[in-house]
Design a protein around this motif. Structure first.
Motif, PDB file in Angstrom:
ATOM      1  N   TYR B  45       0.835  -1.211   0.000  1.00  0.00           N
ATOM      2  CA  TYR B  45       0.000   0.000   0.000  1.00  0.00           C
ATOM      3  C   TYR B  45       0.868   1.258   0.000  1.00  0.00           C
ATOM      4  O   TYR B  45       1.995   1.238   0.486  1.00  0.00           O
ATOM      5  CB  TYR B  45      -0.887   0.022   1.247  1.00  0.00           C
ATOM      6  CG  TYR B  45      -2.067  -0.917   1.152  1.00  0.00           C
ATOM      7  CD1 TYR B  45      -3.335  -0.440   0.834  1.00  0.00           C
ATOM      8  CD2 TYR B  45      -1.899  -2.285   1.364  1.00  0.00           C
ATOM      9  CE1 TYR B  45      -4.413  -1.318   0.737  1.00  0.00           C
ATOM     10  CE2 TYR B  45      -2.964  -3.150   1.261  1.00  0.00           C
ATOM     11  CZ  TYR B  45      -4.237  -2.661   0.950  1.00  0.00           C
ATOM     12  OH  TYR B  45      -5.281  -3.512   0.857  1.00  0.00           O
ATOM     13  N   ARG B  46       0.311   2.293  -0.577  1.00  0.00           N
ATOM     14  CA  ARG B  46       0.868   3.606  -0.301  1.00  0.00           C
ATOM     15  C   ARG B  46       0.226   4.037   1.004  1.00  0.00           C
ATOM     16  O   ARG B  46      -1.004   4.116   1.096  1.00  0.00           O
ATOM     17  CB  ARG B  46       0.518   4.599  -1.428  1.00  0.00           C
ATOM     18  CG  ARG B  46       1.066   6.012  -1.186  1.00  0.00           C
ATOM     19  CD  ARG B  46       0.561   6.978  -2.227  1.00  0.00           C
ATOM     20  NE  ARG B  46       0.758   6.454  -3.589  1.00  0.00           N
ATOM     21  CZ  ARG B  46       1.909   6.577  -4.273  1.00  0.00           C
ATOM     22  NH1 ARG B  46       2.902   7.251  -3.743  1.00  0.00           N
ATOM     23  NH2 ARG B  46       2.033   6.064  -5.469  1.00  0.00           N
ATOM     24  N   TRP B  47       1.014   4.265   2.006  1.00  0.00           N
ATOM     25  CA  TRP B  47       0.476   4.405   3.356  1.00  0.00           C
ATOM     26  C   TRP B  47       1.247   5.497   4.088  1.00  0.00           C
ATOM     27  O   TRP B  47       2.486   5.521   4.024  1.00  0.00           O
ATOM     28  CB  TRP B  47       0.634   3.044   4.071  1.00  0.00           C
ATOM     29  CG  TRP B  47       0.073   2.969   5.460  1.00  0.00           C
ATOM     30  CD1 TRP B  47      -1.063   3.520   5.923  1.00  0.00           C
ATOM     31  CD2 TRP B  47       0.651   2.277   6.575  1.00  0.00           C
ATOM     32  NE1 TRP B  47      -1.263   3.227   7.238  1.00  0.00           N
ATOM     33  CE2 TRP B  47      -0.225   2.459   7.673  1.00  0.00           C
ATOM     34  CE3 TRP B  47       1.799   1.511   6.764  1.00  0.00           C
ATOM     35  CZ2 TRP B  47       0.037   1.927   8.924  1.00  0.00           C
ATOM     36  CZ3 TRP B  47       2.040   0.973   8.008  1.00  0.00           C
ATOM     37  CH2 TRP B  47       1.166   1.171   9.077  1.00  0.00           C
ATOM     38  N   ASP B  48       0.514   6.356   4.779  1.00  0.00           N
ATOM     39  CA  ASP B  48       1.193   7.440   5.488  1.00  0.00           C
ATOM     40  C   ASP B  48       1.473   7.059   6.935  1.00  0.00           C
ATOM     41  O   ASP B  48       1.873   7.897   7.732  1.00  0.00           O
ATOM     42  CB  ASP B  48       0.354   8.729   5.424  1.00  0.00           C
ATOM     43  CG  ASP B  48      -0.951   8.586   6.178  1.00  0.00           C
ATOM     44  OD1 ASP B  48      -1.297   7.433   6.543  1.00  0.00           O
ATOM     45  OD2 ASP B  48      -1.615   9.596   6.414  1.00  0.00           O
ATOM     46  N   THR B  54      -3.639   3.332   0.142  1.00  0.00           N
ATOM     47  CA  THR B  54      -4.148   2.925  -1.167  1.00  0.00           C
ATOM     48  C   THR B  54      -3.335   1.740  -1.648  1.00  0.00           C
ATOM     49  O   THR B  54      -2.106   1.755  -1.562  1.00  0.00           O
ATOM     50  CB  THR B  54      -3.948   4.053  -2.222  1.00  0.00           C
ATOM     51  OG1 THR B  54      -3.426   5.196  -1.562  1.00  0.00           O
ATOM     52  CG2 THR B  54      -5.221   4.348  -2.956  1.00  0.00           C
ATOM     53  N   ILE B  56      -1.316  -0.433  -3.981  1.00  0.00           N
ATOM     54  CA  ILE B  56      -0.536  -0.149  -5.188  1.00  0.00           C
ATOM     55  C   ILE B  56       0.248  -1.381  -5.634  1.00  0.00           C
ATOM     56  O   ILE B  56       1.211  -1.275  -6.389  1.00  0.00           O
ATOM     57  CB  ILE B  56       0.439   1.039  -4.981  1.00  0.00           C
ATOM     58  CG1 ILE B  56       1.318   0.791  -3.750  1.00  0.00           C
ATOM     59  CG2 ILE B  56      -0.310   2.344  -4.863  1.00  0.00           C
ATOM     60  CD1 ILE B  56       2.506   1.718  -3.708  1.00  0.00           C
ATOM     61  N   ARG B  59       4.339  -1.978  -6.281  1.00  0.00           N
ATOM     62  CA  ARG B  59       5.090  -0.790  -6.697  1.00  0.00           C
ATOM     63  C   ARG B  59       6.104  -0.327  -5.655  1.00  0.00           C
ATOM     64  O   ARG B  59       7.144   0.215  -6.007  1.00  0.00           O
ATOM     65  CB  ARG B  59       4.129   0.334  -7.077  1.00  0.00           C
ATOM     66  CG  ARG B  59       4.168   0.583  -8.589  1.00  0.00           C
ATOM     67  CD  ARG B  59       3.204   1.656  -9.007  1.00  0.00           C
ATOM     68  NE  ARG B  59       1.829   1.185  -8.938  1.00  0.00           N
ATOM     69  CZ  ARG B  59       0.771   1.986  -8.981  1.00  0.00           C
ATOM     70  NH1 ARG B  59       0.946   3.298  -9.061  1.00  0.00           N
ATOM     71  NH2 ARG B  59      -0.441   1.491  -8.920  1.00  0.00           N
ATOM     72  N   ASN B  60       5.792  -0.574  -4.350  1.00  0.00           N
ATOM     73  CA  ASN B  60       6.781  -0.222  -3.330  1.00  0.00           C
ATOM     74  C   ASN B  60       8.077  -1.010  -3.549  1.00  0.00           C
ATOM     75  O   ASN B  60       9.177  -0.484  -3.363  1.00  0.00           O
ATOM     76  CB  ASN B  60       6.239  -0.537  -1.940  1.00  0.00           C
ATOM     77  CG  ASN B  60       5.333   0.561  -1.424  1.00  0.00           C
ATOM     78  OD1 ASN B  60       5.538   1.735  -1.781  1.00  0.00           O
ATOM     79  ND2 ASN B  60       4.341   0.191  -0.630  1.00  0.00           N
ATOM     80  N   ARG B  63       9.929   0.143  -6.622  1.00  0.00           N
ATOM     81  CA  ARG B  63      10.548   1.420  -6.294  1.00  0.00           C
ATOM     82  C   ARG B  63      11.835   1.198  -5.487  1.00  0.00           C
ATOM     83  O   ARG B  63      12.855   1.836  -5.741  1.00  0.00           O
ATOM     84  CB  ARG B  63       9.554   2.261  -5.491  1.00  0.00           C
ATOM     85  CG  ARG B  63      10.102   3.598  -5.078  1.00  0.00           C
ATOM     86  CD  ARG B  63       9.046   4.371  -4.334  1.00  0.00           C
ATOM     87  NE  ARG B  63       9.648   5.470  -3.599  1.00  0.00           N
ATOM     88  CZ  ARG B  63       9.018   6.125  -2.635  1.00  0.00           C
ATOM     89  NH1 ARG B  63       7.799   5.778  -2.290  1.00  0.00           N
ATOM     90  NH2 ARG B  63       9.620   7.103  -2.008  1.00  0.00           N
ATOM     91  N   GLU B 293       6.301   7.868   4.592  1.00  0.00           N
ATOM     92  CA  GLU B 293       6.070   6.882   3.530  1.00  0.00           C
ATOM     93  C   GLU B 293       6.126   5.501   4.165  1.00  0.00           C
ATOM     94  O   GLU B 293       7.022   4.698   3.882  1.00  0.00           O
ATOM     95  CB  GLU B 293       7.163   7.004   2.457  1.00  0.00           C
ATOM     96  CG  GLU B 293       7.138   8.338   1.770  1.00  0.00           C
ATOM     97  CD  GLU B 293       6.978   8.173   0.281  1.00  0.00           C
ATOM     98  OE1 GLU B 293       6.273   7.225  -0.134  1.00  0.00           O
ATOM     99  OE2 GLU B 293       7.563   8.971  -0.455  1.00  0.00           O
ATOM    100  N   GLY B 295       4.322   2.792   3.962  1.00  0.00           N
ATOM    101  CA  GLY B 295       4.182   1.611   3.108  1.00  0.00           C
ATOM    102  C   GLY B 295       5.512   1.247   2.476  1.00  0.00           C
ATOM    103  O   GLY B 295       5.935   0.082   2.472  1.00  0.00           O
ATOM    104  N   TYR B 296       6.186   2.236   1.973  1.00  0.00           N
ATOM    105  CA  TYR B 296       7.489   2.025   1.357  1.00  0.00           C
ATOM    106  C   TYR B 296       8.481   1.488   2.396  1.00  0.00           C
ATOM    107  O   TYR B 296       9.251   0.553   2.140  1.00  0.00           O
ATOM    108  CB  TYR B 296       7.971   3.339   0.761  1.00  0.00           C
ATOM    109  CG  TYR B 296       9.268   3.244  -0.025  1.00  0.00           C
ATOM    110  CD1 TYR B 296       9.527   2.143  -0.834  1.00  0.00           C
ATOM    111  CD2 TYR B 296      10.219   4.261   0.039  1.00  0.00           C
ATOM    112  CE1 TYR B 296      10.693   2.064  -1.553  1.00  0.00           C
ATOM    113  CE2 TYR B 296      11.388   4.181  -0.681  1.00  0.00           C
ATOM    114  CZ  TYR B 296      11.631   3.082  -1.475  1.00  0.00           C
ATOM    115  OH  TYR B 296      12.789   2.993  -2.168  1.00  0.00           O
TER     116      TYR B 296
END
Lengths: 276, 323, 380
Positions: B45-48, B54, B56, B59-60, B63, B293, B295-296
Motif C-alpha cells: 500500500y501507499r500508506w502514510d 491505497t 498499489i 510498486r513499493n 521502487r 512513507e 508503506g514504502y
C-alpha cells in the motif's frame, strides 16, 4: 594450572597487551570523571587533566536532570525483565520437558522470529501500540520490550531445561508437585545461574533501549535514560562538566547491579556458551 | 534428555501446559507476529503510517529496487560489515591472551576488569564517541595535534594530491581541525574506527568458555611436538572456538544490518553529510517517520528481513563447523 | 502394604518400538522383586509404568488391588529411588527429605518426626544440615533412600540405585537395602542390570530380555533351573560355558558330540533328553562344575579331558582357568578351588561334573533339562 611453559618475554607481552587494552576500554571513565569536575572555562583551557577547583555542583546539577530518567529506566528495565523472564520460564519448562501437540509448530514459528529484524515491523508496532493506548506509557514500553526479548530467553532456557536430568522432575511428580511447583522448586533454583545472566542481559537491554522509547515516549518526564541523554546533548548550549557528570551518574545503577551479579553473569555466559 | 510426549488424547490431563505457554504466546503473537503480518500487508500500500492507505501492488518493491539511495545504503552496510569482520579479531586475540595467562587468579581478574565497561550505558558510549570526534573540543583532534600526527596527515594528504591519487581540496589542512562526522569523506572512516579497540566483552567471555574446554594435555602434547605460540593458536585454539566464532558472526551480521541507532545518534536521521552513512535500517526509519512513507518503509523492512535470512542461511551452510 | 500386579502390560513407543511386551507378573505384598536384564531390555520402562512416569500402552497395572493406569504418580502412593539420586542441589539433606511431605501439606511436627526417624534408621542424622554436593556417593544414596522412606509409601521402586557407586560401597549398600526391606516389610520392586545384585537381594527375580519376562523365580531357582540359554548365561559369574554340538546315542548312553569334545551325559539328564537324540543342541556347564581331575575322583573316565590352559587368574579362594579344547576348538572357563595350582600354557586333565550340565535346544535356546532336579534343590 599452568597451561603453557612460557618465558619472561611472553609473560610481559601478554600482560602488557591486556593492560593497554584495559587502559583503552577504561578511557571513557577517565574522560567522564575528569571533565565532570570542570566548568566550561577549565574545559576549554585544559580538557584532559584534572583542574582545581573541583566543581562539585556539576554533579548535583546533573543529578537534577538525569535523576528522573534513571528512575524511569529502572522502572522500565525491572518491569520488562520481570515480565520477560516470568513468561519465558513457564514456556521454556513446557517446551523443555514435554512434546505437546502443535508444540513443534509453535516452536519453529518462534525460532523464525529470531531472524526477524526488529526494524522490519517498527511502524506497524507503533500503530498497534497507539491503538492499544500504550503510547507514551512506560508500562506499555516495558511490555513491548519484554515481548522483544522473549524469543531469546525462551531459546536459551529451553536448552537448559531440556538438559537437566529428568529424574529431578519425575521425583517431584511422584512427590506430588504440580507443574508450577516444579517450576518454582526445581527449575528456578537449578537454572539460577543462567536465569540471572538472562535477567542481567534483559535488564541491560532495556536500560539501553533507544529507538522504541524514542518514537513512543513523548512526555519529557517519562523519558528513559538513553533518549533523555540523547535529547540533553542536543538541546542546550553545552555545559560539558554537568553533561559528563550526568553520563557518569547514568552508569551507576549498572555498577550496582553488576557488583552483585557479576559472578552469575560471567558464569551464566560461560554455561550458556557451552550449550551453544 | 528425552522429552515426555503428550498425545492428543491426553491434552485434557495436560491442559496446564498450554496455560503456561499462554503469556509468551500472547506477547509474541501480539507484539511480534501481528506487526510483522501488518507490515507485509502494508508493504503493498501507499500508506502514510496512519489511516490513509491505497493499494498499489508491488510498486513499493519495484521502487525499492530502483531507489539509488537504498542501493547506496546497502553498499555502506556492506562496507561496515566487512570492517566488522576485522573488528572481531581483537576480541579473539584478547580471549586467547587471557586464556594463556598462567595464574588462575589473574585470569579471573582480567575477565572481571573487561566486564566493567559494560556498565556504561550504550547511549553514553555513543555520546562520548561523538564528543571524541568533535572537531573543536574532541579528544581525537587534540591527540593528533599533540602528537604532530596531524602534520603527518596533512603532508601525506598534500603528497597524494600532488600524485593525483587524492582530489583537492585536501581533507587535512594545516591549522584546521577536520570535522570527522561533518565531512562526507571522513564519515565512513570514523564509523569504521568507532568502538576502538573493538573488544566486545560478551564475545570474549563466549570465546573463553570455549577455550577453557581445551584439556591441558593437548597443550602439553603440542609442546612436546614443538608447536610454537602461533601454531597453538592456529591448530588448537582457533578450531576449538570456531563454533563460538560462528555464533558471534551470525549475531554480528544481524547486528550490523539492523543497527542504525548508532548512525542515528552520531549523524542524525538523514545519515550525516550528504547522506553518506545512510544504511538500510536508517533509511527505513527516515521514510517511515520523516517522510511519512510508511508503506514504502514496510517494503524495505521485508527486503531487509530476506537479506538477513539469506546471510544467516549462507553462514550456517558454508561456514559449517563440526562440533 | 500392597501387592503389585501386571496384567498383559505392554509399552509401545512411537515408531512402533516395543519396549515391554505382555508382562504378567505379581509382586506379592511385602516381597522384594528384582527386575534384571541387560540394558534396553525394558526393565526400567516396566518400573516407570508402575510409578506412572510412563503411560501404559496396553494392559493394566494394579497396586493394592486398584487399577492405577490413569492415576497420577502422586496419587499412587509409591516412592522411587533414582540411579542418579536426583537430590535437589539447592536444598539441604533435611529439606530434600521433607520436600515431598511439604508438598503434601503434612504438619511440620509430623514432617520433622518422620525425617528424623528415617535419618536415624539410615544413620544419616549428622548429615541433615548438609547439601548434596557435600555428600559422598554412599551418603547421597542413603539420602535418596531416606527421601523415599519418609513418605511411608505402599510400594518402593528402585531404579538401578547402586550403579553409580564403587564396587565396595555397592556391596555394603546392597546389604543395607536388604536389611531395610526386612525392617520395613514393604513391597519393593528393584531394577538392576547386575545379576549378583539381583541374586543377593531378591525374594523373587524376574529376568527380562527384549521386553519380555523370560523367567520369574527365586534366586537359586534361576541358577539351578534356567528356562533358557539366555537366563543360564546371564545368571552366574563367570557365565556358564556353552558348547555347540549334537546328541548321539552310543554304547547305550547319550553323548554330547562337538568337533573337539565328546561328553557322556548323566543318566538323569539322558532320561529327559532321550527324545532329542540326533538334534543340534547347546551343552551348558558352569565354571564351578569343571574340576581339576586330580581333585575330582567321582568323574567318569569318559568325562575327563585334556585341555590347554590359555590364561590363569588366581583370585585367592579360587582360580579362574581359561581352557581351550585340543584342535583350537571350544574355549571355556573353569573355576578351580585353591588346592589346585594350574600353570598357564599347559595341557591339564579336567573333569566335567555332568550331573550339573544343561542341554538347550539349538533353535529355540530353551532348556531341555528343566525337569531334572538339580543338586537336591527343591523340585519345581
Amino acid at each position: 594450572m599452568s597451561r603453557i611453559s612460557e618465558g619472561p618475554v611472553a609473560r610481559v607481552l601478554k600482560h602488557g597487551y591486556l593492560w593497554v587494552m584495559l587502559a583503552l576500554v577504561f578511557m571513557p571513565f577517565y574522560v567522564m570523571l575528569v571533565i565532570s569536575f570542570k566548568d566550561n572555562a577549565q574545559f576549554y583551557n585544559r580538557p584532559w587533566v584534572p583542574t582545581l577547583p573541583l566543581h562539585w555542583e556539576n554533579w548535583s546539577e546533573a543529578w537534577n536532570t538525569v535523576g528522573v530518567y534513571i528512575a524511569n529506566s529502572i522502572f522500565l528495565a525491572v518491569t520488562a525483565t520481570l515480565i520477560a523472564l516470568a513468561a519465558a520460564i513457564l514456556a521454556a519448562y513446557v517446551f523443555g520437558r514435554y512434546r505437546v501437540p502443535f508444540g513443534q509448530l509453535f516452536w519453529l514459528g518462534l525460532i523464525i522470529l529470531m531472524l526477524m529484524p526488529g526494524v522490519a515491523n517498527l511502524i506497524p508496532l507503533f500503530n498497534l501500540m497507539r491503538n492499544l493506548n500504550l503510547l507514551n506509557s512506560l508500562v506499555g514500553l516495558a511490555i513491548v520490550t519484554a515481548a522483544g526479548g522473549q524469543v531469546f530467553c525462551l531459546y536459551v532456557l529451553r536448552n537448559f531445561i531440556e538438559d537437566m536430568p529428568k529424574e529431578f522432575f519425575e521425583c517431584a511428580r511422584i512427590d506430588g508437585a504440580s507443574h508450577l511447583q516444579q517450576v518454582i522448586h526445581v527449575v528456578i533454583p537449578q537454572c539460577g545461574g543462567i536465569i540471572s545472566a538472562l535477567a542481567i542481559m534483559s535488564f541491560v537491554g532495556a536500560w539501553n533501549s533507544f529507538i522504541l522509547p524514542l518514537i513512543t515516549i513523548r512526555d519529557p518526564e517519562l523519558l528513559p535514560l538513553a533518549v533523555g541523554l540523547y535529547r540533553l546533548q542536543g538541546a542546550y548550549v553545552k555545559q560539558w562538566g554537568p553533561l559528563m557528570a550526568a553520563y557518569f551518574i547514568s552508569a551507576v545503577p549498572l555498577v550496582i547491579l553488576f557488583a552483585f551479579t557479576m559472578r552469575f553473569f560471567i558464569r551464566g555466559i560461560s554455561e550458556g556458551a557451552i550449550k551453544g | 534428555m528425552a522429552r515426555q510426549r503428550v498425545k492428543l488424547s491426553q491434552v485434557k490431563r495436560y491442559w496446564p501446559l498450554y496455560v503456561m505457554v499462554l503469556p509468551t504466546l500472547a506477547l509474541v503473537a501480539l507484539f511480534m507476529y501481528w506487526p510483522a503480518v501488518s507490515g507485509v500487508y502494508h508493504s503493498f500500500y501507499r500508506w502514510d503510517g496512519d489511516e490513509l492507505a491505497t493499494f498499489i501492488g508491488l510498486r513499493n518493491y519495484s521502487r525499492a529496487f530502483s531507489d539509488p539511495t537504498l542501493g547506496r545504503a546497502f553498499i555502506v552496510v556492506g562496507i561496515l560489515f566487512v570492517a566488522s569482520l576485522f573488528k572481531m579479531i581483537p576480541s579473539i586475540v584478547t580471549a586467547v591472551v587471557i586464556h594463556r595467562i598462567t595464574s588462575d587468579r589473574m585470569r579471573y581478574l582480567y575477565r572481571l576488569l573487561f566486564v566493567v565497561p559494560m556498565v556504561i550505558p550504550w547511549m553514553v558510549v555513543l555520546l562520548i564517541w561523538k564528543f571524541f570526534y568533535n572537531p573543536v573540543v574532541g579528544l581525537l583532534n587534540s591527540f593528533l595535534n599533540a602528537t604532530h600526527l596531524m602534520s603527518l596527515l596533512v603532508a601525506v594528504n598534500a603528497w597524494l594530491i600532488d600524485l593525483n591519487i587524492a582530489k583537492a581540496p585536501a581533507l587535512f589542512q594545516a591549522n584546521m581541525n577536520p570535522a570527522w562526522l561533518g565531512n562526507s569523506s571522513l564519515v565512513l572512516p570514523a564509523l569504521i574506527f568507532w568502538g576502538f579497540p573493538w573488544i566486545g566483552i560478551i564475545g570474549v567471555l563466549i570465546y573463553l568458555s570455549g577455550l577453557e574446554k581445551i584439556p591441558r594435555s593437548v597443550y602439553e602434547c603440542a609442546d612436546l611436538d614443538g608447536v610454537g605460540w602461533f601454531g597453538k593458536f592456529l591448530y588448537i585454539e582457533l578450531p576449538l572456538i570456531a563454533t563460538q566464532v560462528r555464533i558471534n558472526l551470525v549475531l554480528m551480521i544481524i547486528g550490523v544490518l539492523k543497527g542504525y541507532g548508532l548512525i542515528l545518534v552520531l549523524l542524525t536521521e538523514s545519515g550525516g553529510p550528504e547522506g553518506v552513512a545512510m544504511v538500510p535500517g536508517l533509511y527505513m526509519y527516515y521514510n517511515a517517520f520523516m517522510r511519512r512513507e510508511a508503506g514504502y518503509a514496510c517494503a524495505m523492512g521485508i527486503l531487509l528481513f530476506f537479506v538477513i535470512l539469506a546471510l544467516t542461511y549462507v553462514n550456517t551452510k558454508f561456514v559449517r563447523v563440526e562440533k | 502394604m500392597a501387592e503389585v500386579r501386571f496384567y498383559d502390560v505392554s509399552k509401545v513407543y512411537e515408531g512402533d518400538v516395543h519396549a515391554v511386551n505382555d508382562v504378567n507378573l505379581t509382586v506379592e505384598d511385602g516381597s522384594l522383586l528384582v527386575l534384571v536384564g541387560p540394558s534396553g531390555c525394558g526393565k526400567s520402562t516396566t518400573l516407570r509404568m508402575v510409578a506412572g512416569l510412563e503411560d501404559i500402552t496396553e494392559g493394566d497395572v494394579h497396586i493394592g488391588g486398584r487399577r492405577v493406569n490413569d492415576v497420577l504418580p502422586k496419587n499412587r502412593d509409591i516412592a522411587m529411588v533414582f540411579q542418579n539420586y536426583a537430590l535437589y542441589p539447592h536444598m539441604t539433606v533435611y529439606n530434600n527429605m521433607a520436600f515431598g511431605l511439604k508438598l503434601r501439606k503434612y504438619p511440620g511436627q509430623e514432617i520433622d518426626k518422620r525425617v528424623h526417624d528415617a535419618a536415624e534408621l539410615l544413620e544419616i542424622t549428622p548429615l541433615l544440615r548438609r547439601r548434596p554436593r557435600e555428600l559422598s556417593g554412599g551418603q547421597a544414596q542413603r539420602v535418596a533412600v531416606g527421601r523415599a522412606i519418609v513418605r511411608h509409601p505402599k510400594v518402593f521402586l528402585f531404579d538401578e540405585p547402586l550403579s553409580n557407586l564403587d564396587a565396595k560401597l555397592r556391596v555394603q549398600m546392597r546389604v543395607e537395602i536388604a536389611r531395610l526391606h526386612e525392617r520395613l516389610g514393604t513391597t519393593m520392586i528393584y531394577v538392576t542390570h547386575d545379576q549378583v545384585e539381583a541374586m543377593t537381594l531378591g525374594t523373587k527375580v524376574a529376568v527380562m530380555r527384549d521386553g519380555y519376562i523370560l523367567q520369574v523365580d527365586e534366586p537359586l531357582g534361576l541358577y539351578n533351573r534356567p528356562v533358557s540359554k539366555f537366563v543360564a548365561g546371564f545368571i552366574g559369574s563367570p557365565p556358564m560355558n556353552f558348547l555347540e554340538g549334537t546328541l548321539e546315542r552310543k554304547d547305550g548312553a547319550i553323548r554330547f558330540v562337538s568337533p573337539n569334545i565328546e561328553l557322556k551325559l548323566d543318566q538323569m539328564i539322558a532320561a529327559v533328553v532321550g527324545s532329542h537324540v540326533g538334534e543340534r543342541v547347546y551343552f551348558g556347564i558352569r565354571p564351578e562344575d569343571i574340576y581339576d581331575s586330580a581333585l575330582f575322583p567321582e568323574a567318569e573316565e569318559d568325562n575327563i579331558k585334556s585341555m590347554h590352559t590359555e590364561v590363569v587368574e588366581p583370585l585367592g579362594a579360587e582360580t579362574l582357568v581359561y581352557l581351550r579344547a585340543p584342535g583350537a576348538g571350544e574355549d571355556m572357563v573353569a573355576k578351580f578351588d585353591s588346592r589346585s595350582n594350574p600353570r598357564v600354557n599347559q595341557d591339564i586333565q579336567v573333569g566335567f561334573d555332568v550331573t550339573k550340565a544343561y542341554i538347550f535346544d539349538r533353535e529355540t535356546e530353551e532348556s531341555l533339562t528343566r525337569q531334572v532336579a538339580q543338586d537336591g534343590a527343591a523340585s519345581s
